[in-house]
Design an enzyme around this catalytic site. Structure first.
Site, PDB file in Angstrom:
ATOM      1  N   GLY A  29      41.379  35.150  44.659  1.00 47.59           N
ATOM      2  CA  GLY A  29      41.046  35.684  45.982  1.00 47.59           C
ATOM      3  C   GLY A  29      39.549  35.910  46.143  1.00 47.59           C
ATOM      4  O   GLY A  29      38.772  35.692  45.204  1.00 47.59           O
ATOM      5  N   SER A  30      39.185  36.361  47.336  1.00 49.53           N
ATOM      6  CA  SER A  30      37.746  36.490  47.637  1.00 49.53           C
ATOM      7  C   SER A  30      37.102  37.629  46.850  1.00 49.53           C
ATOM      8  O   SER A  30      35.930  37.544  46.471  1.00 49.53           O
ATOM      9  CB  SER A  30      37.552  36.707  49.136  1.00 49.53           C
ATOM     10  OG  SER A  30      38.197  37.912  49.545  1.00 49.53           O
ATOM     11  N   THR A  31      37.850  38.681  46.533  1.00 43.38           N
ATOM     12  CA  THR A  31      37.258  39.775  45.741  1.00 43.38           C
ATOM     13  C   THR A  31      37.099  39.332  44.290  1.00 43.38           C
ATOM     14  O   THR A  31      36.085  39.558  43.647  1.00 43.38           O
ATOM     15  CB  THR A  31      38.117  41.050  45.833  1.00 43.38           C
ATOM     16  OG1 THR A  31      38.442  41.306  47.208  1.00 43.38           O
ATOM     17  CG2 THR A  31      37.392  42.242  45.256  1.00 43.38           C
ATOM     18  N   ASP A  81      42.204  41.591  39.116  1.00 47.92           N
ATOM     19  CA  ASP A  81      42.716  40.872  40.281  1.00 47.92           C
ATOM     20  C   ASP A  81      42.620  41.759  41.518  1.00 47.92           C
ATOM     21  O   ASP A  81      42.457  42.975  41.422  1.00 47.92           O
ATOM     22  CB  ASP A  81      44.189  40.471  40.048  1.00 47.92           C
ATOM     23  CG  ASP A  81      44.650  39.355  40.983  1.00 47.92           C
ATOM     24  OD1 ASP A  81      45.796  38.891  40.818  1.00 47.92           O
ATOM     25  OD2 ASP A  81      43.861  38.955  41.873  1.00 47.92           O
ATOM     26  N   ASP A  84      46.502  42.750  48.304  1.00 46.91           N
ATOM     27  CA  ASP A  84      46.520  42.792  49.765  1.00 46.91           C
ATOM     28  C   ASP A  84      46.773  44.211  50.258  1.00 46.91           C
ATOM     29  O   ASP A  84      46.292  44.611  51.314  1.00 46.91           O
ATOM     30  CB  ASP A  84      47.620  41.858  50.290  1.00 46.91           C
ATOM     31  CG  ASP A  84      47.298  40.414  49.943  1.00 46.91           C
ATOM     32  OD1 ASP A  84      46.218  39.940  50.350  1.00 46.91           O
ATOM     33  OD2 ASP A  84      48.086  39.785  49.220  1.00 46.91           O
ATOM     34  N   LYS A  94      50.817  41.617  46.797  1.00 46.31           N
ATOM     35  CA  LYS A  94      49.893  40.518  46.485  1.00 46.31           C
ATOM     36  C   LYS A  94      50.517  39.196  46.929  1.00 46.31           C
ATOM     37  O   LYS A  94      51.709  39.125  47.209  1.00 46.31           O
ATOM     38  CB  LYS A  94      49.612  40.490  44.985  1.00 46.31           C
ATOM     39  CG  LYS A  94      48.737  41.674  44.519  1.00 46.31           C
ATOM     40  CD  LYS A  94      48.496  41.677  43.005  1.00 46.31           C
ATOM     41  CE  LYS A  94      47.924  40.380  42.555  1.00 46.31           C
ATOM     42  NZ  LYS A  94      46.704  39.991  43.316  1.00 46.31           N
ATOM     43  N   GLU A 103      49.746  34.936  38.993  1.00 47.19           N
ATOM     44  CA  GLU A 103      49.093  36.245  38.871  1.00 47.19           C
ATOM     45  C   GLU A 103      49.991  37.200  38.106  1.00 47.19           C
ATOM     46  O   GLU A 103      49.570  37.908  37.207  1.00 47.19           O
ATOM     47  CB  GLU A 103      48.771  36.812  40.256  1.00 47.19           C
ATOM     48  CG  GLU A 103      47.620  36.107  40.940  1.00 47.19           C
ATOM     49  CD  GLU A 103      47.425  36.545  42.377  1.00 47.19           C
ATOM     50  OE1 GLU A 103      48.382  37.064  42.991  1.00 47.19           O
ATOM     51  OE2 GLU A 103      46.302  36.372  42.887  1.00 47.19           O
ATOM     52  N   LYS A 121      42.358  48.058  51.713  1.00 45.43           N
ATOM     53  CA  LYS A 121      43.611  47.688  51.028  1.00 45.43           C
ATOM     54  C   LYS A 121      44.452  48.910  50.658  1.00 45.43           C
ATOM     55  O   LYS A 121      45.626  48.775  50.319  1.00 45.43           O
ATOM     56  CB  LYS A 121      43.297  46.880  49.763  1.00 45.43           C
ATOM     57  CG  LYS A 121      42.383  45.676  49.975  1.00 45.43           C
ATOM     58  CD  LYS A 121      42.994  44.670  50.915  1.00 45.43           C
ATOM     59  CE  LYS A 121      42.154  43.416  51.112  1.00 45.43           C
ATOM     60  NZ  LYS A 121      41.974  42.611  49.891  1.00 45.43           N
TER      61      LYS A 121
HETATM   62  O1  DER Z   1      46.691  36.506  46.662  1.00 48.31           O
HETATM   63  C1  DER Z   1      46.395  37.527  46.056  1.00 48.31           C
HETATM   64  O2  DER Z   1      47.225  38.227  45.437  1.00 48.31           O
HETATM   65  C2  DER Z   1      44.984  38.027  46.132  1.00 48.31           C
HETATM   66  O3  DER Z   1      44.630  38.741  44.983  1.00 48.31           O
HETATM   67  C3  DER Z   1      44.904  38.918  47.348  1.00 48.31           C
HETATM   68  O4  DER Z   1      45.884  39.864  47.199  1.00 48.31           O
HETATM   69  C4  DER Z   1      43.551  39.580  47.519  1.00 48.31           C
HETATM   70  O5  DER Z   1      42.724  38.635  48.078  1.00 48.31           O
HETATM   71  P1  DER Z   1      41.326  39.077  48.705  1.00 48.31           P
HETATM   72  O6  DER Z   1      40.546  39.695  47.557  1.00 48.31           O
HETATM   73  O7  DER Z   1      40.738  37.774  49.174  1.00 48.31           O
HETATM   74  O8  DER Z   1      41.609  40.046  49.809  1.00 48.31           O
END
Ligand code: DER
Length: 223
Positions: A29-31, A81, A84, A94, A103, A121
């Site tokens: 994901g972006s984070t 990780d 969401d 997630k 994951e 979140k």
């Molecule tokens: O797909 C996932 O589980 C990602 O970790 C998501 O939950 C978080 O993505 P983000 O960091 O882009 O919001």
């Protein structure tokens, strides 16, 4: 602070959970992408990584960190990780990035799950974010009817107008309208339904720690 800056802040903060010589479990994901950017600054201390998606694998290889097959590792000290949603117990929704199956597999290898997230979140009760569920395609409608019986509305996730196909070759349902007040029981129940590959409730694989990016800095929540 922009959301992007909050993500960079927590991605950097996660480095404090990495010890020299570690094999690091890496989410998607972006984070997490911000965490991978931070890993690049200490890459000589990182022996290798185990990845939860083709997307994260590509980014790790691009910064020169070897990526191992999950079968090559018995235990990881840490899995980093995003989420969401995360509630007060460290239970998460997630799967927004369609990587929930791998994951959960990599998280299950780790002694500690460090969740990195911006403050948007954090929720009191899981379910505002549409719940991702990875399903065997032939079971999608049957599973959608089961969610409807619980008051949920399941939609097949599309990509370019076609059903999205995950790294595992399966489909994803996104379920709207749920209010998951007992995530442990909900995860166990849905896991029993024929055709469910992975439900995007991470309660049995909950976070140990959440580094939450807020306007006043990084909050460290432990569970
Ligand atoms: O797909 C996932 O589980 C990602 O970790 C998501 O939950 C978080 O993505 P983000 O960091 O882009 O919001």
């Amino acid at each position: 602070l922009t959301q992007d800056e909050l993500k960079a802040m927590v991605g950097q903060a996660a480095l404090r959970y990495i010890a020299p010589g570690d094999i690091v479990g890496v989410g998607t994901g972006s984070t997490v992408n911000k965490f991978i950017d931070a890993l690049a600054t200490i890459k000589d201390q990182v022996r290798a990584a185990v990845s939860s998606s083709e997307a994260s694998t590509a980014r790790l290889q691009a910064i020169g960190i070897p990526v191992l097959d999950a079968n090559a590792v018995e235990q990881l000290s840490v899995y980093v990780d995003g989420a969401d949603e995360i509630d007060g117990h460290g239970y998460m929704i997630k799967g927004g990035g369609a990587a929930l199956t791998r994951e959960k597999i990599v998280a299950a290898l780790a002694q500690r799950f460090v969740c990195i997230a911006d403050e948007s979140k954090r929720v009191a009760t899981l379910g505002q974010f549409p719940l991702p569920v990875e399903v065997i395609p032939m079971a999608a409608q049957q599973i959608a009817r089961r969610f409807a019986a619980l008051g949920g509305q399941a939609t097949l996730r599309l990509k370019d107008g076609q059903p999205l196909v995950t790294d595992n070759g399966q489909h994803i349902l996104d379920v709207h309208g749920l209010r998951i007040t007992d995530p442990l029981a909900f995860e166990s129940a849905v896991n029993q339904w024929p055709g469910v590959v992975t439900v995007g409730v991470f309660a049995h694989q909950k976070a140990s720690v959440c580094l939450l990016g807020t306007a006043s800095g990084v909050e460290t929540l432990t569970y």
